[in-house]
Design a protein around this motif. Structure first.
Motif, PDB file in Angstrom:
ATOM      1  N   ASP A   1       0.914  -1.115  -0.128  1.00  0.00           N
ATOM      2  CA  ASP A   1      -0.058  -0.113   0.101  1.00  0.00           C
ATOM      3  C   ASP A   1       0.909   1.158  -0.008  1.00  0.00           C
ATOM      4  OD1 ASP A   1      -1.687   2.077   0.657  1.00  0.00           O
ATOM      5  OD2 ASP A   1      -2.969   0.875   2.048  1.00  0.00           O
TER       6      ASP A   1
ATOM      7  N   GLY B   1      -1.051   7.919   4.751  1.00  0.00           N
ATOM      8  CA  GLY B   1      -1.761   7.380   5.811  1.00  0.00           C
ATOM      9  C   GLY B   1      -1.156   6.385   6.634  1.00  0.00           C
ATOM     10  N   PRO B   2      -1.950   5.993   7.567  1.00  0.00           N
ATOM     11  CA  PRO B   2      -1.316   5.080   8.668  1.00  0.00           C
ATOM     12  C   PRO B   2      -0.637   3.657   7.817  1.00  0.00           C
ATOM     13  CG  PRO B   2      -3.843   5.000   9.071  1.00  0.00           C
ATOM     14  CD  PRO B   2      -3.280   6.000   8.055  1.00  0.00           C
ATOM     15  N   ASN B   3      -1.027   3.236   6.764  1.00  0.00           N
ATOM     16  CA  ASN B   3      -0.640   1.897   6.213  1.00  0.00           C
ATOM     17  C   ASN B   3       0.262   2.326   4.994  1.00  0.00           C
ATOM     18  OD1 ASN B   3      -2.508   0.296   7.774  1.00  0.00           O
ATOM     19  ND2 ASN B   3      -4.135   0.432   6.286  1.00  0.00           N
TER      20      ASN B   3
ATOM     21  N   ALA C   1       2.839  -0.204   4.027  1.00  0.00           N
ATOM     22  CA  ALA C   1       2.759  -1.679   4.408  1.00  0.00           C
ATOM     23  C   ALA C   1       2.409  -2.644   3.364  1.00  0.00           C
ATOM     24  CB  ALA C   1       1.298  -1.557   5.374  1.00  0.00           C
TER      25      ALA C   1
END
Length: 134
Positions: free
Chosen positions: A122, A126-128, A131
């Motif tokens: 990803d 953002g937070p991901n 990832a």
């Protein structure tokens, strides 16, 4: 296990032109737009080589690449890490040329890059971000 699912297939089709990042054996990077792209199965992507110079040289020296799938319209961002094999003749190349010539009969399809997806990330903010997806 990295798998090209239906959502990713749809995103690739929607984007149309995909940046392919490669590097020489000395680590010199190159990014080039790819338009002759076909998803063959859940792990395999074919890219037709019509005009490649640095990209082709890079994958011959260093058989790894990253394919970037992004546009505002698809609402996401995915990076596919891949191992690459180059074929310049044979059954696969003939199949690729037939697929290429269905819509673009004037292109050469001089060789075929066979990408095997090894990892999917990803890359949307953002937070991901960054990832591993699978």
């Amino acid at each position: 296990m990295a798998i090209i699912d239906e959502k990713l297939k749809e995103a690739i089709a929607a984007v149309g032109i995909l940046p392919l990042a490669t590097a020489s054996k000395d680590g010199i990077p190159n990014v080039a737009p790819m338009g002759s792209v076909w998803i063959i199965d859940e792990k395999t992507i074919w890219i037709g080589d019509n005009f490649m110079k640095k990209t082709l040289q890079n994958v011959l020296e260093n058989p790894h690449a990253a394919l970037y799938v992004w546009s505002r319209e698809i609402g996401g961002c995915t990076q596919l890490k891949c191992d690459v094999i180059v074929e310049k003749s044979g059954e696969n190349v003939e199949k690729m040329r037939a697929m290429l010539h269905e819509n673009k009969p004037n292109l050469s399809g001089k060789s075929l890059l066979i990408l095997t997806v090894t990892e999917i990330y990803d890359c949307a903010p953002g937070p991901n971000a960054g990832a591993l997806k699978q």
